[in-house]
Design a protein around this motif. Structure first.
Motif, PDB file in Angstrom:
ATOM      1  N   SER A  93       1.036  -1.017  -0.159  1.00  0.00           N
ATOM      2  CA  SER A  93      -0.149  -0.122  -0.163  1.00  0.00           C
ATOM      3  C   SER A  93       0.531   1.562  -0.279  1.00  0.00           C
ATOM      4  N   SER A  94       1.027   1.987  -1.061  1.00  0.00           N
ATOM      5  CA  SER A  94       2.491   2.773  -1.524  1.00  0.00           C
ATOM      6  C   SER A  94       1.491   4.190  -1.953  1.00  0.00           C
ATOM      7  N   HIS A  95       2.170   5.226  -0.898  1.00  0.00           N
ATOM      8  CA  HIS A  95       2.238   6.301  -1.684  1.00  0.00           C
ATOM      9  C   HIS A  95       3.611   7.362  -1.935  1.00  0.00           C
ATOM     10  N   ALA A  96       5.012   6.182  -0.954  1.00  0.00           N
ATOM     11  CA  ALA A  96       5.906   7.307  -1.547  1.00  0.00           C
ATOM     12  C   ALA A  96       6.413   5.540  -1.409  1.00  0.00           C
ATOM     13  N   VAL A  97       7.370   4.963  -0.413  1.00  0.00           N
ATOM     14  CA  VAL A  97       8.948   3.786  -0.768  1.00  0.00           C
ATOM     15  C   VAL A  97       8.201   2.215  -0.636  1.00  0.00           C
TER      16      VAL A  97
END
Length: 380
Positions: A93-97
């Motif tokens: 579940s990614s919004h960065a790394v």
């Protein structure tokens, strides 16, 4: 099969849409949970209380609890230290790394992407202009850091077998940044928390984190000029600025508990939002109360709100085309003239398209599709 679920950070301060997606996934899939840092498993009020959660070396860094983003150069290195070799399927579940975890060819990796890293891509110049780290010699070093971060972000996208996007807008950004196709599955919005209030009060509402790109100051400026009642709920670095600029018709309440937010959402004559969001969960929550939306006509709003000017019988809001006080004022005036045309039950019906049960059906079906295709490719 053995599942691992990887998210960026788990803290009491991080309670946005991406965290709600993690919570929903864990209700349907028995997965071991990993994150860069975790301060939720020790929080008695959290659904993750006492749950074993794998973390990285950043867990022990000073002030990590207050925001691991301050260690931005180390985030890619840290996420790559998670040893997930024992799992058959990796869900990120990614919004960065989070999508950058290392996996073997025998492991299936499916990423639910909330957004490609904003500050490394289209918000680079906003970030540089609003931070002292973007000025002078530090600015040169920051630009180099963001350049290297973009390189890592693009390369690490190749570690993902299948992408899921939270909106068509995000899917387009995934293609722009990574040149990868993404299945669109809208995130779950817990609309049952909200009830329709057919009799609205005489005030407008905005609920948001008070940071520059959310454009709350623009909303306050417009309502200062309109003289109409506005309630602002939220906290963040711009709170002192918002309070200073607000005239007597604007009430700035700061942070409020969820039950207070729900009450104001249900009673407001309209919910106002000026940011360009990848999805925009607050817009759906307002509609779940039968409350129309006045929103900047870009990003996820185009997928969650129906403009009354284009859908006279099924409209749920009004769009404005530019992030300017003039455009917002015109939209408010359009809403005032169109207000009798809004039907609270129809507004609520539009929100029901984003209910958790729909997310569950689509997400689990797509996971099964990915696994079948992945297995067939490996066997072939």
């Amino acid at each position: 099969m053995k599942y691992a679920l990887v998210h960026e950070w788990l803290t009491p301060e991080a309670t946005g849409g991406s965290e709600l997606v993690v919570q929903e996934i864990l209700q349907h899939i028995n997965a071991d949970l990993y994150a860069l840092i975790d301060f939720e498993s020790t929080n008695p009020e959290s659904y993750l209380f006492k749950r074993p959660i794998g973390t990285t070396f950043l867990q022990h860094f000073p002030l990590a609890r207050k925001g691991v983003q301050k260690y931005l150069p180390l985030l890619p290195v840290a996420i790559e230290q998670l040893d997930l070799r024992e799992y058959d399927v990796i869900l990120s579940s990614s919004h960065a790394v989070a999508k950058g975890v290392l996996a073997s060819p025998q492991q299936l990796h499916i990423c639910y992407c909330h957004t490609p890293m904003r500050y490394a891509w289209e918000m680079t110049f906003d970030y540089l202009n609003s931070s002292i780290a973007g000025k002078g010699l530090p600015g040169i070093l920051t630009r180099q850091l963001l350049h290297r971060l973009r390189q890592w972000d693009a390369v690490s996208a190749n570690r993902v077998d299948y992408f899921i996007a939270n909106s068509r807008h995000t899917a387009q950004r995934i293609w722009r940044c990574y040149r990868r196709e993404a299945e669109v599955i809208y995130p779950p919005v817990n609309i049952d928390r909200f009830s329709v209030q057919p009799h609205k009060q005489d005030f407008y509402l905005t609920v948001s984190r008070l940071v520059s790109y959310k454009k709350v100051s623009l909303i306050v400026q417009a309502f200062n000029q309109l003289g109409l009642p506005l309630v602002v709920i939220g906290s963040g670095p711009e709170l002192p600025l918002i309070r200073k600029m607000a005239k007597s018709n604007v009430r700035v309440l700061g942070w409020q508990p969820s039950e207070v937010v729900q009450k104001y959402m249900a009673e407001a004559k309209a919910f106002v939002y000026a940011a360009c969001e990848d999805f925009g969960m607050a817009l759906v929550e307002a509609q779940a109360c039968g409350t129309p939306v006045i929103a900047y006509g870009a990003g996820g709003a185009l997928e969650t709100v129906r403009d009354i000017q284009q859908h006279p019988d099924l409209g749920t809001g009004v769009f404005f085309a530019q992030q300017s006080t003039a455009a917002l004022k015109e939209a408010v005036e359009t809403f005032e003239a169109s207000q009798p045309a809004f039907n609270p039950d129809k507004v609520r019906a539009n929100a029901e398209k984003f209910a958790p049960k729909i997310f569950k059906e689509r997400y689990l079906a797509y996971l099964d599709h990915c696994y079948q295709e992945f297995e067939a490719r490996n066997l072939g």
